[in-house]
Design a protein around this motif. Structure first.
Motif, short mmCIF file in Angstrom:
data_model
loop_
_atom_site.label_atom_id
_atom_site.label_comp_id
_atom_site.label_asym_id
_atom_site.label_seq_id
_atom_site.Cartn_x
_atom_site.Cartn_y
_atom_site.Cartn_z
N GLY A 133 0.79 -1.23 0.00
CA GLY A 133 0.00 0.00 0.00
C GLY A 133 0.82 1.27 0.00
N CYS A 134 2.14 1.18 -0.21
CA CYS A 134 2.98 2.37 -0.11
C CYS A 134 2.56 3.46 -1.08
CB CYS A 134 4.45 2.01 -0.29
SG CYS A 134 4.88 1.32 -1.90
N VAL A 135 2.09 3.06 -2.27
CA VAL A 135 1.65 4.05 -3.24
C VAL A 135 0.15 3.98 -3.48
CG1 VAL A 135 2.03 2.64 -5.31
CG2 VAL A 135 2.31 5.13 -5.44
N ASP A 136 -0.46 2.84 -3.16
CA ASP A 136 -1.90 2.67 -3.38
C ASP A 136 -2.58 2.21 -2.08
OD1 ASP A 136 -4.37 2.40 -4.64
OD2 ASP A 136 -3.95 0.36 -5.35
N CYS A 137 -2.97 3.14 -1.22
CA CYS A 137 -2.96 4.57 -1.48
C CYS A 137 -2.48 5.29 -0.21
CB CYS A 137 -4.37 4.97 -1.86
SG CYS A 137 -4.75 6.67 -2.19
N LYS A 138 -1.68 4.57 0.61
CA LYS A 138 -1.25 5.16 1.88
C LYS A 138 -0.36 6.37 1.66
CE LYS A 138 -2.02 1.01 4.60
NZ LYS A 138 -1.51 0.02 5.58
N GLY A 139 0.47 6.30 0.63
CA GLY A 139 1.30 7.46 0.32
C GLY A 139 0.49 8.67 -0.06
N GLY A 140 -0.64 8.45 -0.73
CA GLY A 140 -1.52 9.56 -1.10
C GLY A 140 -2.22 10.16 0.10
N CYS A 141 -2.72 9.29 1.00
CA CYS A 141 -3.34 9.79 2.23
C CYS A 141 -2.37 10.71 2.98
CB CYS A 141 -3.73 8.62 3.14
SG CYS A 141 -5.06 7.56 2.54
N LEU A 142 -1.15 10.24 3.11
CA LEU A 142 -0.15 10.98 3.88
C LEU A 142 0.19 12.31 3.22
CD1 LEU A 142 1.42 10.50 6.50
CD2 LEU A 142 3.26 9.51 5.11
N LEU A 143 0.24 12.31 1.89
CA LEU A 143 0.57 13.55 1.18
C LEU A 143 -0.50 14.62 1.40
CD1 LEU A 143 2.62 14.97 -0.58
CD2 LEU A 143 1.40 14.10 -2.59
N VAL A 144 -1.76 14.22 1.49
CA VAL A 144 -2.82 15.19 1.78
C VAL A 144 -2.53 15.91 3.09
CG1 VAL A 144 -5.27 15.49 2.31
CG2 VAL A 144 -4.58 13.95 0.46
N TRP A 145 -2.17 15.14 4.11
CA TRP A 145 -1.90 15.76 5.42
C TRP A 145 -0.70 16.68 5.35
CZ3 TRP A 145 2.08 15.65 9.08
CH2 TRP A 145 1.75 16.26 10.31
N TYR A 146 0.37 16.28 4.70
CA TYR A 146 1.56 17.14 4.59
C TYR A 146 1.24 18.42 3.83
CZ TYR A 146 5.10 14.17 6.72
OH TYR A 146 5.86 13.48 7.63
N LEU A 147 0.42 18.30 2.82
CA LEU A 147 0.04 19.46 2.02
C LEU A 147 -0.76 20.46 2.85
CD1 LEU A 147 -0.02 20.71 -0.86
CD2 LEU A 147 -2.12 19.39 -1.24
N LEU A 148 -1.75 19.97 3.57
CA LEU A 148 -2.59 20.85 4.39
C LEU A 148 -1.80 21.43 5.56
CD1 LEU A 148 -5.93 18.84 4.38
CD2 LEU A 148 -5.39 20.92 3.09
N ARG A 149 -0.92 20.65 6.14
CA ARG A 149 -0.10 21.17 7.24
C ARG A 149 0.79 22.31 6.77
NH1 ARG A 149 4.84 18.03 10.25
NH2 ARG A 149 5.66 18.26 8.12
N ALA A 150 1.41 22.14 5.62
CA ALA A 150 2.29 23.18 5.10
C ALA A 150 1.52 24.47 4.81
CB ALA A 150 2.97 22.69 3.84
N MET A 151 0.34 24.35 4.24
CA MET A 151 -0.44 25.54 3.92
C MET A 151 -0.92 26.24 5.19
SD MET A 151 -2.57 24.34 0.53
CE MET A 151 -2.84 26.02 -0.02
N GLN A 152 -1.24 25.45 6.21
CA GLN A 152 -1.64 26.06 7.48
C GLN A 152 -0.49 26.86 8.08
OE1 GLN A 152 -1.54 23.92 11.12
NE2 GLN A 152 -3.65 24.47 11.66
N LYS A 153 0.71 26.30 8.07
CA LYS A 153 1.87 26.97 8.65
C LYS A 153 2.24 28.24 7.90
CE LYS A 153 4.18 23.07 10.89
NZ LYS A 153 5.43 22.27 10.98
N ASP A 154 1.91 28.28 6.61
CA ASP A 154 2.28 29.44 5.80
C ASP A 154 1.13 30.42 5.60
OD1 ASP A 154 4.91 28.61 5.48
OD2 ASP A 154 4.44 27.42 3.72
#
Length: 377
Positions: free
Chosen positions: A105-126
C-alpha cells in the motif's frame, strides 16, 4: 514557505505501511482511521468517523475546516489495501539505493493519504487556508466502495473541485478520465430431464447461458475502450441429466455513459427473450460505477494544472485509464475532478508495488501551486 521534509514523510509512511488494512480487517482499518484522525485534529480540523450500516470494518474519515454545507475542495484517498493480514510484517516498507520505496500500500494509497496531510499542514503553517475543504478517506475502495459511495455522492453535490490522491503513474502522469461500468451475477434456470430417455423435455441452462456469453463478448471494442469480461462461468450436472442451472459473472467497462447502450440492450433481451423460451434469467447488479469523464469543469481544472506545472518547472501529463476510483462517483455531479494526484509508482496490487520517492516532493510542490492558483490570496 515551509520546505517539504521527505525523510519525515518516509518515516510516517513506514509507520502506516506496518498496519495491515486489507479487506474488512477491522483492527487495521480502524488503526488507519485513528492515525489520520489524530493528525488532522492536530491541524485544528473538525473530524468525524462515519460507519455505513454501523459496520466496524469500513470507517469513513472526514476532516473539515468549515461547517458550511458548500465546499470548495474534496481531498479523496483510501486507507485500505488489497493485502491480507500478515503482509505488513512479512514485507515491511523499505527504500532501496535507487530511491524506490517498496511495501504494501505504499503508493496505493497510503502514500496519497499521507501527502494530503503534509500538504494541508504546510499551507496552514504558511498562512492558513483560504478555501473550504473536506478530507474524505474511506477504507473500502479496494472492495468497490459499497459502504462509502453514498458519502462521496453527498459530498459531490456541494463541491466545486475534487482532488483524488490515488497514485500518479510511473511516468508521473495524472488521470483525467476513468472507465466506468457495471458488474453482474447472472443465473440461468433451465428445465431438468434425463439426457438419454427424454432429452426433449429438458432445457439446458449451460447451453443457454453460453450462448449469451458469446453475445456479450461480441460487445468488446478495444479501440473504443469497451470491454465486457466473462470472469466466471459455472454449471454442472451428471452426464445423464440436462443441467437446469448455470451461473456467470460479467464485468463491463466503458469510457462514456453512452457506450453501455449495447450492453443494456443485451441484458434486457436476456431477461425477456431467451434463446430457449423455457429458460429464464436471474440478473443481479453487483456494482455499478459511472465513468469519470472530463467534462467542461474538469477541462478548466486541467488548464490550471498545466499552468501550475509551467510555474514550478514540471511537465504535466494526463492519461485515461480502465481502472476506476472513487472519483468516478464524484465527477458525474459536475465536480471538476483530477485523479492520480498522489505520489507516483506502479505494480499496484502486487508484491512488486513501488513508490518513486523522488516524485513525492514534486507532487507536493505542484499540488500546492495548483491550490494557490485556484484560490489566490
Amino acid at each position: 514557505m515551509e520546505l517539504f521534509d521527505l525523510k519525515e514523510y518516509l518515516e510516517d509512511l513506514k509507520t502506516i505501511c506496518a498496519i495491515d488494512s486489507g479487506k474488512h480487517y477491522a483492527p487495521g482499518t480502524n488503526a488507519m482511521a485513528a492515525f489520520f484522525e489524530e493528525r488532522f485534529r492536530s491541524l485544528g480540523l473538525k473530524t468525524q468517523i462515519l460507519r455505513y450500516q454501523d459496520n466496524d470494518f469500513a470507517p469513513f474519515l472526514l476532516a473539515s475546516n468549515s461547517d458550511d454545507e458548500d465546499i470548495d475542495v474534496i481531498f479523496v484517498a483510501h486507507m485500505d489495501t488489497v493485502f491480507p493480514v500478515g503482509t505488513a510484517e512479512d514485507w515491511p516498507f523499505t527504500v532501496d539505493e535507487d530511491g524506490i520505496g517498496h511495501g504494501p500500500g505504499c503508493v496505493d494509497c497510503k502514500g496519497g493519504c499521507l501527502l494530503v496531510w503534509y500538504l494541508l499542514r504546510a499551507m496552514q503553517k504558511d498562512g492558513g487556508w483560504n478555501f473550504r475543504f473536506r478530507v474524505a478517506f474511506n477504507s473500502d475502495e479496494e472492495t468497490l466502495s459499497g459502504y462509502s459511495r453514498s458519502y462521496f455522492e453527498e459530498l459531490a453535490q456541494h463541491a466545486k473541485y475534487c482532488l483524488v490522491f490515488e497514485p500518479g503513474r510511473a511516468k508521473e502522469e495524472f488521470v483525467h478520465h476513468r472507465k466506468g461500468g457495471p458488474s453482474y451475477r447472472i443465473k440461468c434456470h433451465g428445465v431438468p430431464a434425463h439426457s438419454g430417455a427424454e432429452p426433449e423435455k429438458g432445457a439446458n441452462a449451460i447451453v443457454e447461458l453460453a450462448r449469451w456469453a458469446v453475445e456479450l463478448s461480441a460487445l468488446n471494442d478495444y479501440a473504443a475502450g469497451t470491454t465486457v469480461n466473462i470472469a466466471r462461468f459455472h454449471g454442472e450436472s451428471k452426464n445423464g441429466a440436462i443441467p437446469d442451472l448455470a451461473e456467470m459473472s460479467v464485468g463491463a467497462r466503458f469510457m462514456t455513459a453512452d457506450a453501455r447502450t449495447g450492453l443494456d440492450a443485451v441484458i434486457e433481451r436476456m431477461r425477456t427473450t431467451p434463446f430457449d423460451p423455457r429458460t429464464s434469467m436471474e440478473i443481479e447488479l453487483v456494482s455499478d460505477r459511472p465513468a469519470m469523464e472530463p467534462h467542461a469543469a474538469t477541462q478548466a481544472l486541467l488548464e490550471q494544472l498545466h499552468a501550475a506545472g509551467e510555474e514550478v518547472g514540471q511537465e504535466v501529463l494526463c492519461i485515461a485509464t480502465g481502472g476506476a476510483s472513487d472519483g468516478n462517483f464524484i465527477a458525474p455531479f459536475g465536480v471538476a475532478t483530477l485523479d492520480g494526484c498522489g505520489p507516483c509508482g506502479a505494480s499496484l496490487h502486487t508484491r512488486e508495488e513501488f513508490l518513486l520517492t523522488g516524485s513525492v516532493q514534486r507532487r507536493f510542490v505542484l499540488m500546492r501551486r495548483l491550490l494557490e492558483r485556484l484560490f489566490p490570496q
